[in-house]
Motif scaffolding. Structure first.
Motif, mmCIF file in Angstrom:
data_model
loop_
_atom_site.group_PDB
_atom_site.id
_atom_site.type_symbol
_atom_site.label_atom_id
_atom_site.label_comp_id
_atom_site.label_asym_id
_atom_site.label_seq_id
_atom_site.Cartn_x
_atom_site.Cartn_y
_atom_site.Cartn_z
ATOM 1 N N GLY A 45 0.812 -1.188 0.000
ATOM 2 C CA GLY A 45 0.000 0.000 0.000
ATOM 3 C C GLY A 45 0.859 1.257 0.000
ATOM 4 N N VAL A 46 0.200 2.398 -0.110
ATOM 5 C CA VAL A 46 0.887 3.693 -0.140
ATOM 6 C C VAL A 46 0.136 4.662 0.762
ATOM 7 C CG1 VAL A 46 1.581 5.647 -1.548
ATOM 8 C CG2 VAL A 46 1.776 3.334 -2.465
ATOM 9 N N HIS A 47 0.894 5.396 1.553
ATOM 10 C CA HIS A 47 0.315 6.402 2.437
ATOM 11 C C HIS A 47 0.896 7.767 2.089
ATOM 12 C CE1 HIS A 47 -1.200 8.282 6.128
ATOM 13 N NE2 HIS A 47 0.018 8.790 6.297
ATOM 14 N N ASN A 48 0.037 8.771 1.909
ATOM 15 C CA ASN A 48 0.465 10.139 1.649
ATOM 16 C C ASN A 48 -0.028 11.031 2.785
ATOM 17 O OD1 ASN A 48 1.709 10.656 -1.192
ATOM 18 N ND2 ASN A 48 0.115 9.116 -1.504
ATOM 19 N N HIS A 49 0.819 11.967 3.205
ATOM 20 C CA HIS A 49 0.417 12.891 4.268
ATOM 21 C C HIS A 49 1.057 14.256 4.014
ATOM 22 C CE1 HIS A 49 -0.758 14.310 8.233
ATOM 23 N NE2 HIS A 49 0.483 14.733 8.433
ATOM 24 N N PHE A 50 0.228 15.292 4.005
ATOM 25 C CA PHE A 50 0.717 16.658 3.817
ATOM 26 C C PHE A 50 0.184 17.523 4.959
ATOM 27 C CE2 PHE A 50 0.249 21.022 2.301
ATOM 28 C CZ PHE A 50 1.518 21.264 1.764
ATOM 29 N N MET A 51 1.069 18.274 5.598
ATOM 30 C CA MET A 51 0.662 19.138 6.699
ATOM 31 C C MET A 51 1.269 20.527 6.505
ATOM 32 S SD MET A 51 1.121 18.673 10.836
ATOM 33 C CE MET A 51 2.912 18.888 10.771
ATOM 34 N N TYR A 52 0.404 21.536 6.480
ATOM 35 C CA TYR A 52 0.858 22.925 6.352
ATOM 36 C C TYR A 52 0.793 23.588 7.723
ATOM 37 C CZ TYR A 52 1.294 27.753 4.799
ATOM 38 O OH TYR A 52 1.716 29.041 4.626
ATOM 39 N N ASP A 53 1.829 24.342 8.038
ATOM 40 C CA ASP A 53 1.960 24.956 9.360
ATOM 41 C C ASP A 53 2.026 26.474 9.200
ATOM 42 O OD1 ASP A 53 2.465 25.438 12.039
ATOM 43 O OD2 ASP A 53 4.621 25.053 11.867
ATOM 44 N N SER A 82 8.276 -0.444 5.689
ATOM 45 C CA SER A 82 7.883 0.740 4.930
ATOM 46 C C SER A 82 9.095 1.631 4.740
ATOM 47 C CB SER A 82 6.770 1.514 5.648
ATOM 48 O OG SER A 82 7.242 2.057 6.877
ATOM 49 N N LEU A 83 9.002 2.510 3.743
ATOM 50 C CA LEU A 83 10.061 3.461 3.442
ATOM 51 C C LEU A 83 9.408 4.833 3.284
ATOM 52 C CD1 LEU A 83 13.133 3.216 3.072
ATOM 53 C CD2 LEU A 83 12.752 3.195 0.602
ATOM 54 N N ASN A 84 9.721 5.715 4.212
ATOM 55 C CA ASN A 84 9.044 7.000 4.288
ATOM 56 C C ASN A 84 9.926 8.095 3.681
ATOM 57 O OD1 ASN A 84 7.382 9.123 4.931
ATOM 58 N ND2 ASN A 84 7.755 9.057 7.130
ATOM 59 N N TRP A 85 9.432 8.726 2.617
ATOM 60 C CA TRP A 85 10.120 9.914 2.084
ATOM 61 C C TRP A 85 9.547 11.131 2.809
ATOM 62 C CZ3 TRP A 85 8.421 13.574 -2.085
ATOM 63 C CH2 TRP A 85 9.413 14.522 -2.350
ATOM 64 N N TYR A 86 10.405 11.815 3.537
ATOM 65 C CA TYR A 86 9.988 12.912 4.419
ATOM 66 C C TYR A 86 10.617 14.212 3.914
ATOM 67 C CZ TYR A 86 9.034 15.200 8.954
ATOM 68 O OH TYR A 86 8.583 16.031 9.953
ATOM 69 N N ARG A 87 9.775 15.130 3.464
ATOM 70 C CA ARG A 87 10.253 16.417 2.947
ATOM 71 C C ARG A 87 9.702 17.542 3.824
ATOM 72 N NH1 ARG A 87 12.460 19.046 -1.270
ATOM 73 N NH2 ARG A 87 11.643 21.099 -1.798
ATOM 74 N N MET A 137 4.530 -2.551 3.084
ATOM 75 C CA MET A 137 4.156 -3.911 2.731
ATOM 76 C C MET A 137 4.168 -4.773 3.989
ATOM 77 S SD MET A 137 7.193 -5.821 3.087
ATOM 78 C CE MET A 137 7.068 -7.157 1.950
ATOM 79 N N SER A 138 3.441 -5.889 3.918
ATOM 80 C CA SER A 138 3.411 -6.871 4.988
ATOM 81 C C SER A 138 3.521 -8.258 4.365
ATOM 82 C CB SER A 138 2.115 -6.742 5.804
ATOM 83 O OG SER A 138 2.100 -7.658 6.882
#
Length: 233
Positions: free
Chosen positions: A1-9, A60-65, A48-49
């Protein structure tokens, strides 16, 4: 699966500071500023599991920007923190045991970046550093729990080891009776924890029960300390 998360501060905060001049507290116009923080954090994490026999592997492999601007007092004091990190996370489960590892990024706190010197006390000053960088933190955890229905005995054990590379610390200098702290990236911070519990259930007549618990834990850590340019732990 794929998880996307965007947070504006977006934060606008007024900081009013009083200074002790020896006879009492007075308003400090130099330190009383407005913090304006704007930016975003974006995460893209495929995961993945996989099961093989009695084992389950989650990964999982998290790309964090991240890209954040901090303005203290005036635009002259604008600070920008931006970058990219690849953060792995993996967990191996076997029956009631779970061993996991993950990497995370720790962004500097607002006060760590503040370039305005805090001299609100005549014997202590604190200065942030616009050049401090985010720190990488490695977390390793082991968790085991078990319930034995025949003896009505339950137990669990939890252990963790956290290592922060190049953490933000405050270097301390003594100057003529005045303590001066300034933010820097330095060294390695290590924290560990070990805890557990055993619970036994006793049955009595009329469906009455008595639970007896025994638990304990211990934790300690090592953090670098800089005093007058010399390292202590």
């Amino acid at each position: 699966g794929v998880h996307n998360h965007f947070m504006y501060d977006d934060l606008n905060q007024e900081n009013r500071t009083l200074t002790n001049d020896g006879s009492g507290y007075i308003f400090n116009s130099a330190l009383s500023n407005v913090l304006d923080r704007q930016g975003y954090v974006y995460q893209f994490r495929p995961y993945m599991s996989y099961k093989f026999g009695k084992f389950t592997l989650d990964a999982s492999l998290n790309w964090y920007r991240f890209d954040k601007d901090y303005t203290y007092n005036t635009l002259v004091n604008e600070v920008n923190i931006k970058g990219n990190r690849v953060l792995p996370k993996v967990a191996l489960k076997y029956k009631s045991a779970r061993l996991s590892y993950n990497k995370e990024v720790k962004l500097p706190e607002d006060r760590d970046l503040n370039p305005l010197i805090d001299n609100s006390s005549p014997r202590y000053t604190r200065l942030g550093n616009a050049n401090v960088q985010p720190s990488d933190k490695h977390n390793t955890n082991l968790y085991v729990n078990k319930y034995l229905p025949k003896s009505k005995l339950y137990y669990y054990v939890y252990a963790s080891l956290d290592v922060t590379e190049n953490p933000v610390i405050y270097s301390r200098d003594f100057d003529g009776g005045v303590i001066k702290d300034s933010a820097v990236n330095y060294g390695r911070k290590v924290e560990n924890y070990l805890g557990g519990q055993v619970k036994k259930t006793f049955d009595f007549i009329n469906k009455n029960k008595l639970d007896v618990k025994l638990s304990g834990w211990t934790n300690n850590g090592i953090s670098p300390i800089l005093i007058n340019g010399e390292e202590y732990e």
